[in-house]
Design a protein around this motif. Structure first.
Motif, PDB file in Angstrom:
ATOM      1  N   LEU A  19      79.642 -27.189  84.668  1.00  0.00           N
ATOM      2  CA  LEU A  19      79.979 -26.208  83.647  1.00  0.00           C
ATOM      3  C   LEU A  19      79.140 -24.962  83.880  1.00  0.00           C
ATOM      4  N   GLY A  20      79.795 -23.815  84.064  1.00  0.00           N
ATOM      5  CA  GLY A  20      79.066 -22.576  84.316  1.00  0.00           C
ATOM      6  C   GLY A  20      78.447 -22.589  85.693  1.00  0.00           C
ATOM      7  N   ALA A  21      77.149 -22.807  85.747  1.00  0.00           N
ATOM      8  CA  ALA A  21      76.438 -22.916  87.014  1.00  0.00           C
ATOM      9  C   ALA A  21      75.183 -23.747  86.789  1.00  0.00           C
ATOM     10  N   GLU A  22      74.825 -24.523  87.783  1.00  0.00           N
ATOM     11  CA  GLU A  22      73.618 -25.329  87.716  1.00  0.00           C
ATOM     12  C   GLU A  22      72.679 -24.875  88.816  1.00  0.00           C
ATOM     13  N   VAL A  23      71.453 -24.556  88.459  1.00  0.00           N
ATOM     14  CA  VAL A  23      70.456 -24.075  89.411  1.00  0.00           C
ATOM     15  C   VAL A  23      69.399 -25.156  89.600  1.00  0.00           C
ATOM     16  N   VAL A  24      69.165 -25.509  90.860  1.00  0.00           N
ATOM     17  CA  VAL A  24      68.211 -26.558  91.196  1.00  0.00           C
ATOM     18  C   VAL A  24      67.219 -26.004  92.220  1.00  0.00           C
ATOM     19  N   ALA A  25      65.947 -26.301  92.016  1.00  0.00           N
ATOM     20  CA  ALA A  25      64.908 -25.882  92.960  1.00  0.00           C
ATOM     21  C   ALA A  25      64.667 -26.989  93.972  1.00  0.00           C
ATOM     22  N   GLY A  26      64.342 -26.589  95.183  1.00  0.00           N
ATOM     23  CA  GLY A  26      64.065 -27.569  96.224  1.00  0.00           C
ATOM     24  C   GLY A  26      63.338 -26.909  97.372  1.00  0.00           C
ATOM     25  N   GLN A  27      63.352 -27.576  98.530  1.00  0.00           N
ATOM     26  CA  GLN A  27      62.710 -27.059  99.723  1.00  0.00           C
ATOM     27  C   GLN A  27      63.603 -27.273 100.939  1.00  0.00           C
TER      28      GLN A  27
ATOM     29  N   ALA B 162      83.357 -13.319  83.600  1.00  0.00           N
ATOM     30  CA  ALA B 162      82.464 -12.183  83.877  1.00  0.00           C
ATOM     31  C   ALA B 162      81.077 -12.641  84.294  1.00  0.00           C
ATOM     32  N   MET B 163      80.805 -13.932  84.195  1.00  0.00           N
ATOM     33  CA  MET B 163      79.483 -14.458  84.517  1.00  0.00           C
ATOM     34  C   MET B 163      79.261 -14.623  86.016  1.00  0.00           C
ATOM     35  N   LEU B 164      80.311 -14.548  86.824  1.00  0.00           N
ATOM     36  CA  LEU B 164      80.167 -14.793  88.258  1.00  0.00           C
ATOM     37  C   LEU B 164      79.132 -13.860  88.884  1.00  0.00           C
ATOM     38  N   ALA B 165      79.133 -12.601  88.474  1.00  0.00           N
ATOM     39  CA  ALA B 165      78.169 -11.640  89.026  1.00  0.00           C
ATOM     40  C   ALA B 165      76.742 -12.060  88.704  1.00  0.00           C
ATOM     41  N   ASN B 166      76.532 -12.628  87.526  1.00  0.00           N
ATOM     42  CA  ASN B 166      75.193 -13.093  87.153  1.00  0.00           C
ATOM     43  C   ASN B 166      74.769 -14.283  88.004  1.00  0.00           C
ATOM     44  N   TYR B 167      75.707 -15.180  88.278  1.00  0.00           N
ATOM     45  CA  TYR B 167      75.397 -16.354  89.095  1.00  0.00           C
ATOM     46  C   TYR B 167      75.059 -15.945  90.532  1.00  0.00           C
ATOM     47  N   LEU B 168      75.732 -14.906  91.018  1.00  0.00           N
ATOM     48  CA  LEU B 168      75.536 -14.466  92.402  1.00  0.00           C
ATOM     49  C   LEU B 168      74.319 -13.559  92.575  1.00  0.00           C
ATOM     50  N   TYR B 169      73.740 -13.114  91.494  1.00  0.00           N
ATOM     51  CA  TYR B 169      72.643 -12.137  91.550  1.00  0.00           C
ATOM     52  C   TYR B 169      71.513 -12.628  92.448  1.00  0.00           C
TER      53      TYR B 169
ATOM     54  N   GLU C  64      83.354  -7.690  96.367  1.00  0.00           N
ATOM     55  CA  GLU C  64      83.350  -6.601  95.384  1.00  0.00           C
ATOM     56  C   GLU C  64      82.032  -6.561  94.616  1.00  0.00           C
ATOM     57  N   ILE C  65      81.532  -7.740  94.257  1.00  0.00           N
ATOM     58  CA  ILE C  65      80.292  -7.802  93.485  1.00  0.00           C
ATOM     59  C   ILE C  65      79.113  -7.259  94.285  1.00  0.00           C
ATOM     60  N   PHE C  66      79.088  -7.550  95.587  1.00  0.00           N
ATOM     61  CA  PHE C  66      77.960  -7.113  96.414  1.00  0.00           C
ATOM     62  C   PHE C  66      78.176  -5.744  97.055  1.00  0.00           C
ATOM     63  N   GLU C  67      79.322  -5.136  96.833  1.00  0.00           N
ATOM     64  CA  GLU C  67      79.639  -3.850  97.464  1.00  0.00           C
ATOM     65  C   GLU C  67      78.588  -2.779  97.171  1.00  0.00           C
ATOM     66  N   PRO C  68      78.139  -2.625  95.918  1.00  0.00           N
ATOM     67  CA  PRO C  68      77.143  -1.567  95.651  1.00  0.00           C
ATOM     68  C   PRO C  68      75.717  -1.938  96.054  1.00  0.00           C
ATOM     69  N   GLU C  69      75.485  -3.170  96.457  1.00  0.00           N
ATOM     70  CA  GLU C  69      74.135  -3.622  96.791  1.00  0.00           C
ATOM     71  C   GLU C  69      73.758  -3.231  98.217  1.00  0.00           C
ATOM     72  N   MET C  70      72.531  -2.804  98.394  1.00  0.00           N
ATOM     73  CA  MET C  70      72.049  -2.473  99.735  1.00  0.00           C
ATOM     74  C   MET C  70      71.896  -3.745 100.582  1.00  0.00           C
ATOM     75  N   LYS C  71      71.386  -4.787  99.944  1.00  0.00           N
ATOM     76  CA  LYS C  71      71.159  -6.046 100.640  1.00  0.00           C
ATOM     77  C   LYS C  71      72.359  -6.965 100.443  1.00  0.00           C
ATOM     78  N   LYS C  72      72.992  -7.330 101.560  1.00  0.00           N
ATOM     79  CA  LYS C  72      74.154  -8.210 101.511  1.00  0.00           C
ATOM     80  C   LYS C  72      73.725  -9.634 101.897  1.00  0.00           C
TER      81      LYS C  72
END
Length: 238
Positions: free
Chosen positions: A49-57, A80-87, A116-124
């Motif tokens: 649901l939404g997105a799950e963020v997990v830390a690891g190595q 509209a949350m996809l851009a936040n997940y990809l940040y 499209e979401i990363f188009e304005p970003e300098m770092k791809k």
């Protein structure tokens, strides 16, 4: 690697965002890579649901690299949350089920949206394909030539493997992390039953070393050339 470079790697957290249609095995891939087997958070619970963020190595690199895996739900494409997940993603991994043609065809929409979401970003971010469920190769519905064409057109790294068996999972994730950090890697297959594994199976339970030396290989090649030359040039008939 110098001490300063090691410190920089240890202080750098690489974010990998995994996207794709529902039921393609994204959660299982993340779980498998982090050592939790082929089952993921979405298994048996109706999906992520939404997105799950997990830390690891990334334990395959030395020193180990801190990771943040973001497993994005398949229905997030229409939100509209996809851009936040990809940040701040360093890697975006597009996952499809190679037994489900629609899951691959929908990646075109995913790719356009992510671009499209990363188009304005300098770092791809580094972007890659992963065809999951290779253990069901006999049920393949996505032609290899179509996948290769898609990857070539969009300049995507292309992997195929299985979250259930672990095939290619470690190798794919480790190679992508290494590319983000600018490391050179070589996957060394693990010996099985006391025998050296076949040279074309590097992706299963491999170990990764940085900037390998080829001097031993070159010495062996040179030795074989010398031996062949000696055996062919000396012919004594009595």
């Amino acid at each position: 690697m110098s001490d300063s470079e090691e410190e920089e790697v240890q202080n750098r957290t690489v974010k990998i965002t995994v996207v794709g249609e529902p039921a393609t095995g994204k959660s299982s891939l993340c779980s498998r890579y982090l050592g939790g087997g082929g089952g993921g958070a979405g298994t048996g619970s109706g999906g992520t649901l939404g997105a799950e963020v997990v830390a690891g190595q990334c334990a395959g690199l030395r020193p180990p690299v801190p990771l943040q895996l973001c497993d994005v739900a398949g229905n997030a494409l229409a939100t509209a949350m996809l851009a936040n997940y990809l940040y701040a993603s360093d890697v975006v991994l597009f996952v499809y089920d190679l037994t489900n043609l629609q899951s691959f065809e929908r990646l075109q929409t995913w790719f356009v949206k992510v671009r499209e979401i990363f188009e304005p970003e300098m770092k791809k971010p580094v972007m890659a394909l992963f065809g999951n469920k290779s253990d069901l190769e006999h049920q393949r519905a996505v032609r290899l030539s179509v996948v290769q064409k898609f990857a070539s057109e969009h300049l995507l790294e292309n992997y195929k493997g299985s979250a259930r068996t672990g095939e290619m999972v470690n190798s794919a994730f480790t190679n992508l992390v290494a590319r983000v950090l600018g490391m050179k890697v070589r996957v060394l297959p693990t010996a099985t039953n006391g025998k050296s594994p076949p040279p074309r199976e590097p992706e299963v339970n491999g170990r990764v070393t940085l900037e390998p030396s080829h001097s031993l290989i070159m010495n062996r090649k040179a030795l074989r050339r010398i031996q062949r030359k000696a055996s062919s040039s000396v012919c004594c008939i009595q």
